[in-house]
Design an enzyme around this catalytic site. Structure first.
Site, PDB file in Angstrom:
ATOM      1  CD  GLU A 102      -3.299  -0.821   1.904  1.00  0.00           C
ATOM      2  OE1 GLU A 102      -3.291   0.107   2.720  1.00  0.00           O
ATOM      3  OE2 GLU A 102      -4.227  -1.624   1.788  1.00  0.00           O
TER       4      GLU A 102
HETATM    5  C1  LIG Z   1       3.170  -9.463   0.284  1.00  0.00           C
HETATM    6  C2  LIG Z   1       2.693  -8.450  -0.685  1.00  0.00           C
HETATM    7  C3  LIG Z   1       1.329  -8.277  -0.908  1.00  0.00           C
HETATM    8  C4  LIG Z   1       0.872  -7.375  -1.876  1.00  0.00           C
HETATM    9  N1  LIG Z   1      -0.465  -7.309  -2.186  1.00  0.00           N
HETATM   10  C5  LIG Z   1      -0.840  -6.610  -3.294  1.00  0.00           C
HETATM   11  C6  LIG Z   1      -2.178  -6.706  -3.796  1.00  0.00           C
HETATM   12  O1  LIG Z   1      -3.033  -7.377  -3.220  1.00  0.00           O
HETATM   13  N2  LIG Z   1      -2.492  -6.036  -4.924  1.00  0.00           N
HETATM   14  C7  LIG Z   1      -1.576  -5.277  -5.591  1.00  0.00           C
HETATM   15  O2  LIG Z   1      -1.904  -4.720  -6.620  1.00  0.00           O
HETATM   16  N3  LIG Z   1      -0.304  -5.151  -5.136  1.00  0.00           N
HETATM   17  C8  LIG Z   1       0.082  -5.799  -4.021  1.00  0.00           C
HETATM   18  N4  LIG Z   1       1.378  -5.714  -3.568  1.00  0.00           N
HETATM   19  C9  LIG Z   1       2.293  -4.808  -4.230  1.00  0.00           C
HETATM   20  C10 LIG Z   1       2.749  -3.668  -3.344  1.00  0.00           C
HETATM   21  O3  LIG Z   1       1.759  -2.711  -3.221  1.00  0.00           O
HETATM   22  C11 LIG Z   1       4.050  -3.130  -3.971  1.00  0.00           C
HETATM   23  O4  LIG Z   1       5.031  -4.076  -3.609  1.00  0.00           O
HETATM   24  C12 LIG Z   1       4.438  -1.801  -3.496  1.00  0.00           C
HETATM   25  O5  LIG Z   1       3.579  -0.853  -4.011  1.00  0.00           O
HETATM   26  C13 LIG Z   1       5.867  -1.434  -3.877  1.00  0.00           C
HETATM   27  O6  LIG Z   1       6.240  -1.808  -5.166  1.00  0.00           O
HETATM   28  P1  LIG Z   1       7.562  -2.657  -5.399  1.00  0.00           P
HETATM   29  O7  LIG Z   1       7.641  -3.726  -4.388  1.00  0.00           O
HETATM   30  O8  LIG Z   1       7.623  -3.034  -6.819  1.00  0.00           O
HETATM   31  O9  LIG Z   1       8.747  -1.649  -5.065  1.00  0.00           O
HETATM   32  P2  LIG Z   1       9.500  -0.714  -6.081  1.00  0.00           P
HETATM   33  O10 LIG Z   1       8.532   0.175  -6.759  1.00  0.00           O
HETATM   34  O11 LIG Z   1      10.406  -1.516  -6.913  1.00  0.00           O
HETATM   35  O12 LIG Z   1      10.352   0.184  -5.100  1.00  0.00           O
HETATM   36  C14 LIG Z   1      11.614  -0.210  -4.553  1.00  0.00           C
HETATM   37  C15 LIG Z   1      12.017   0.820  -3.512  1.00  0.00           C
HETATM   38  O13 LIG Z   1      12.108   2.113  -4.120  1.00  0.00           O
HETATM   39  C16 LIG Z   1      11.322   3.036  -3.395  1.00  0.00           C
HETATM   40  N5  LIG Z   1      10.762   4.022  -4.317  1.00  0.00           N
HETATM   41  C17 LIG Z   1      10.086   3.810  -5.463  1.00  0.00           C
HETATM   42  N6  LIG Z   1       9.736   4.978  -6.021  1.00  0.00           N
HETATM   43  C18 LIG Z   1      10.186   5.953  -5.198  1.00  0.00           C
HETATM   44  C19 LIG Z   1      10.152   7.372  -5.211  1.00  0.00           C
HETATM   45  N7  LIG Z   1       9.581   8.056  -6.187  1.00  0.00           N
HETATM   46  N8  LIG Z   1      10.756   8.030  -4.212  1.00  0.00           N
HETATM   47  C20 LIG Z   1      11.365   7.370  -3.207  1.00  0.00           C
HETATM   48  N9  LIG Z   1      11.428   6.030  -3.144  1.00  0.00           N
HETATM   49  C21 LIG Z   1      10.852   5.341  -4.114  1.00  0.00           C
HETATM   50  C22 LIG Z   1      10.234   2.237  -2.720  1.00  0.00           C
HETATM   51  O14 LIG Z   1       9.785   2.892  -1.559  1.00  0.00           O
HETATM   52  C23 LIG Z   1      10.980   0.950  -2.397  1.00  0.00           C
HETATM   53  O15 LIG Z   1      11.642   1.113  -1.172  1.00  0.00           O
HETATM   54  C24 LIG Z   1       1.820  -6.591  -2.580  1.00  0.00           C
HETATM   55  C25 LIG Z   1       3.184  -6.722  -2.324  1.00  0.00           C
HETATM   56  C26 LIG Z   1       3.619  -7.648  -1.400  1.00  0.00           C
HETATM   57  C27 LIG Z   1       5.093  -7.806  -1.194  1.00  0.00           C
END
Ligand SMILES: Cc1cc2nc3c(=O)[nH]c(=O)nc-3n(C[C@H](O)[C@H](O)[C@H](O)COP(=O)(O)OP(=O)(O)OC[C@H]3O[C@@H](n4cnc5c(N)ncnc54)[C@H](O)[C@@H]3O)c2cc1C
Length: 828
Positions: free
Chosen positions: A498
């Site tokens: 989220e």
């Molecule tokens: C267990 C689990 C359950 C989930 N459930 C759902 C679900 O039900 N439905 C769904 O759609 N998604 C779901 N997600 C997805 C979740 O919402 C995303 O993992 C989350 O939004 C972050 O995306 P990412 O992991 O690809 O991180 P990335 O986008 O790859 O980010 C990597 C790092 O970079 C940082 N970052 C990225 N952009 C910026 C910025 N502009 N400024 C500063 N820092 C930044 C992030 O904070 C993070 O620390 C789930 C994920 C997990 C792991």
């Protein structure tokens, strides 16, 4: 002398005018009169300067003059330097509502407006659900079995959750749901946090997803079909936004839907052909209906003239042809249902679009609007519940775990983390409850949702680390007796989902807040878009007045001149006044950062994060004050109030100092430091005395401990043993046990008991024999010590228990193969 007097009068008078935001006329009058006095009484230099000042005020402050001479010029510059707001950002900015966050941004928060949100508590029905159904569900969770043996909740628990309507808390009663208030949802999720897999499983369908989207945007037919089925668990929903290429930047999703025609049962149907790849979708492996976000294209113009129709949401039944669903991911720590979903040329009719054709292209707005409520509740409640259980367990464990002949809770090194945990749990509980109360009054707190999500899950991280530390090896050793380790290792899930916390803190809180909550910025941008110079004049000079007002308020309050009036009494009043002071400083710094960095502020995430930290800490502190104001206080709570507010205000001031030190315009940084903190920092970290007092109370049978743990699962009445109930029972008996320990240990130290009586049990028997304690006391101690030992015990397993493939087992104790002796080697 006259010159000095005139300067002092002018500065003091201007500060009063600015602090009251009294407008240009009084300032003009003041400078004009003092200027004339200077000229008449023989101080021509200062007199002339004051009159020049009066002219400047007249040009900038009198609308008729400035609209002619000044505003058009400023507007032309503003149009060049103002940041561009993309359509996606605008959607996010317009979502949700502004309430207390806006007051903090204004620099002159009206506390009464916060207190006016009355708190009517939970209804009888909600309280009964919490007491009965939630306790029963929590009591059905064998954490080890769920996490390690079956990697799922047991069937009877799934059935119970469906039967009792846990999945329909947000669905209104007319559709068969429970129709609970936001406060009740939060309390339910906190109670279910006794087991993290249970909390997530119930939390997700009640948060952002098909249920909420249908309620808000669904067509009547969609509501009638799905809501009753979601409420009683016939349908299990999931929502797929994230994919391999689109995580934090979710609007860049590459999943497509193409409007096309397909013949179905001999009839030509207009629908959408979907191609998508989603991952990490919670509940996907078992979902019966998938909410899906994709970008809709209409290349044949079947729906209208536009080809790219934007992000759109649809509800797709699990068995739709072409959808691949059912595989699982393995989230760290907690095996809740989560997995990927793929679709290749999946055809769905147009009526699967949530809200029907009218909502085509509205997907991002729909998601962001729903997020402002769900994000305030699910993860923050999970974090708060986890915090309260971890505190309860840690207080109990540290009291019954004795080292160096005393409970480890008596050691200051342990008291420090115990007090911190109590405070983080207290702040979290107040914040999530009071924000839910705002939601129950119709607010959709967009910026607070980012504050709650990131701050409370970060608190959870700190608190779980503290809990692990004070438990020592007991929590490090996994097994059925370890009630903490599994939840600890699942914490990164809450940090990441989220809106991952780094992005949320660095980009969202201030980035969104600066425009959304600011009293004037949104109006200025709207005036720019509409090219409306009069609207700009009103917003811009209102803004200028606010900046002067905030500077004067921050500076004079920082010097201790005058106190803002606040509707609090007792210990809360001083904190409320200081939050108002810091709010003025925050308003000023926010404007200074925006003015000096312009559109580059977006990239200065470290500064943006610190501005967000000031806002976050002021928001959390305000919620603690509101809770204190509303609630019944218990003995010892005042120390926790002081500790928590000092902790938060210290953090807010720390963030201020880092803003001053890091603003690229060094002169501005230094001026801000003087204006906002003219006498330096006011808040220290909470004092050791407070920590000692709080730690003592949360590790004993006290009113404060009971309050912090209220509405948790604390009875040993479930199918599985309840560690919180067991610790509470031990703490209930602790004073009696401590007296006996003291008698027995004293006798042992004096040599009155055999030196071989090393165990407490042996000493009790020896003391009984010597007549130092009676039969009753000995019996009591036998039971007490047996229970203590049980709580200290950890699990061990058969040698081959962890090897899934037993054929890979190495017998390390097998007789070594006979090696040739050194002498033999030499001879050869
Ligand atoms: C267990 C689990 C359950 C989930 N459930 C759902 C679900 O039900 N439905 C769904 O759609 N998604 C779901 N997600 C997805 C979740 O919402 C995303 O993992 C989350 O939004 C972050 O995306 P990412 O992991 O690809 O991180 P990335 O986008 O790859 O980010 C990597 C790092 O970079 C940082 N970052 C990225 N952009 C910026 C910025 N502009 N400024 C500063 N820092 C930044 C992030 O904070 C993070 O620390 C789930 C994920 C997990 C792991």
């Amino acid at each position: 002398m006259l010159t000095l007097l005139l300067i002092v009068l002018a500065v003091a008078g201007l500060l009063v005018v600015m602090r009251r935001e009294a407008g240009a006329k009084p300032a003009l009058a003041l400078l004009g009169v003092l200027g004339l006095v200077g000229l008449v009484l023989g101080a021509p230099v200062i007199g002339t300067l004051l009159l020049i000042g009066a002219v400047a005020v007249a040009v900038a402050g009198l609308p008729a003059l400035r609209r002619k001479w000044l505003t058009p010029r400023i507007f032309a510059i503003f149009k060049k330097v103002a940041p561009k707001v993309s359509a996606t950002e605008r959607t996010a900015l317009e979502a949700g509502s502004v309430s207390w966050d806006g007051e903090l941004f204004s620099g002159k928060p009206q506390w009464q407006s916060l207190l006016d949100f009355k708190d009517d508590g939970l209804s009888d029905e909600e309280q009964a659900f919490l007491d009965n159904q939630c306790a029963k569900a929590a009591g059905m969770c064998n954490a080890w079995d769920i996490a390690r043996e079956r990697a799922d909740l047991p069937q009877e628990l799934w059935d119970y959750l469906k039967k009792e309507g846990f999945f329909g808390m947000i669905i209104p009663k007319e559709y068969g749901g429970l129709g609970f208030s936001a406060k009740a949802q939060s309390m339910v999720l906190q109670k279910l946090s006794a087991n993290e897999t249970l909390m997530v499983t119930v939390g997700v369908p009640n948060s952002l997803g098909p249920g909420e989207l249908l309620l808000k945007y669904g067509t009547q037919a969609q509501k009638d079909h799905y809501l009753p089925r979601l409420a009683d668990g016939r349908e299990i929903p999931c929502f797929g936004l994230t994919g391999p290429r689109a995580g934090s930047d979710a609007t860049s999703l590459p999943d497509t839907g193409v409007v096309c025609k397909q013949v179905i049962n001999g009839e030509e149907v207009v629908g959408v052909r979907l191609n998508f790849e989603k991952r990490w979708i919670t509940l996907a492996p078992i979902a019966t209906v998938v909410g899906l976000a994709f970008r809709l294209f209409d290349p044949e113009n079947l729906l209208g003239e536009e080809e790219d129709r934007g992000i759109t949401l649809a509800l797709i039944p699990r068995d739709t042809q072409g959808m691949e669903i059912g595989r699982r991911h393995h989230p760290i720590g907690s095996p809740f249902m989560n997995g990927p979903i793929k679709g290749k040329d999946v055809f769905v009719p147009l009526d699967t679009i949530i809200g029907g054709p009218d909502m085509i292209g509205q997907g991002w707005r729909m998601l962001v609007e729903c997020l402002s409520i769900g994000r305030c509740i699910t993860l923050p409640s999970g974090a708060t519940g986890t915090a309260r259980y971890a505190l309860g367990w840690s207080g109990g464990f540290t009291r019954v775990r004795r080292q160096f002949n005393v409970p480890v809770a008596e050691m200051e090194g342990v008291q420090e983390p115990l007090a911190r945990m109590a405070s983080l749990a207290y702040i979290s509980a107040a914040t999530v409850y009071q924000t839910a109360n705002l939601i129950d009054h119709g607010e959709k707190p967009a910026v607070p949702s980012a504050i709650l999500k990131s701050q409370l899950t970060e608190f959870q991280r700190v608190l779980l680390s503290d809990a692990m530390d004070v438990h020592g090896g007991k929590a490090v050793t996994l097994g059925p007796r370890n009630y903490l380790g599994i939840g600890y290792s699942a914490n990164p899930v809450a940090i990441t989902v989220e809106g991952a916390n780094i992005m949320t803190r660095n980009l969202m809180i201030f980035g969104q807040g600066a425009i959304r909550c600011h009293p004037y910025v949104l109006e200025e941008l709207a005036a720019k878009d509409a090219n409306d110079v009069n609207a700009f004049d009103k917003a811009f000079f209102g803004h200028a007045g606010l900046i002067f007002g905030n500077a004067a308020r921050a500076f004079t309050l920082g010097l201790g001149l005058g106190k803002p009036s606040v509707p609090f009494s007792g210990p809360a009043a001083g904190y409320a006044q200081d939050i108002a002071r810091l709010s003025a400083g925050f308003g000023l710094c926010a404007d200074a950062a925006m003015a000096s960095l312009g559109s580059t502020l977006k990239k200065r995430e470290m500064l943006s994060a610190r501005l967000g930290d000031v806002l976050s800490n002021l928001y959390l502190a305000s919620m603690v004050l509101k809770q204190w104001h509303n609630g019944n206080k218990v003995e010892g709570e005042e120390a926790l109030l002081h500790y928590s507010l000092q902790f938060l205000l210290h953090r807010a001031e720390q963030a201020f100092v880092e803003i001053f030190d890091n603003l690229p315009n060094r002169a501005l940084g230094n001026v801000l430091k003087v204006v906002v903190m003219p006498t330096g920092r006011r808040w220290r970290k909470p004092q050791d005395d407070l920590a000692r007092d709080i730690a003592q109370r949360v590790s004993t049978h006290s009113a404060l401990r009971s309050k912090l743990l209220s509405n948790t699962w604390d009875k040993d009445d479930g199918a599985v043993s309840n560690p919180l109930a067991r610790y509470n029972a031990l703490l209930g008996d602790y004073d009696r046990a401590e007296n006996i320990y003291r008698t027995v240990n004293k006798a042992y130290a004096k040599g009155e008991l055999p030196q071989t009586a090393l165990h407490p049990e042996a000493r009790v028997e020896a003391a009984l024999e010597k007549g130092l304690i009676n039969d009753d006391e000995a019996a009591f101690m036998r039971t007490f010590e047996a229970e203590v030992l049980e709580m200290l015990t950890v699990d061990d397993f058969a040698y081959d228990a962890f090897a899934n493939d037993k054929s890979t087992l190495i017998d390390h104790n097998a007789a070594p193969a006979k090696a040739s002796s050194p002498t033999e080697t030499i001879v050869k």
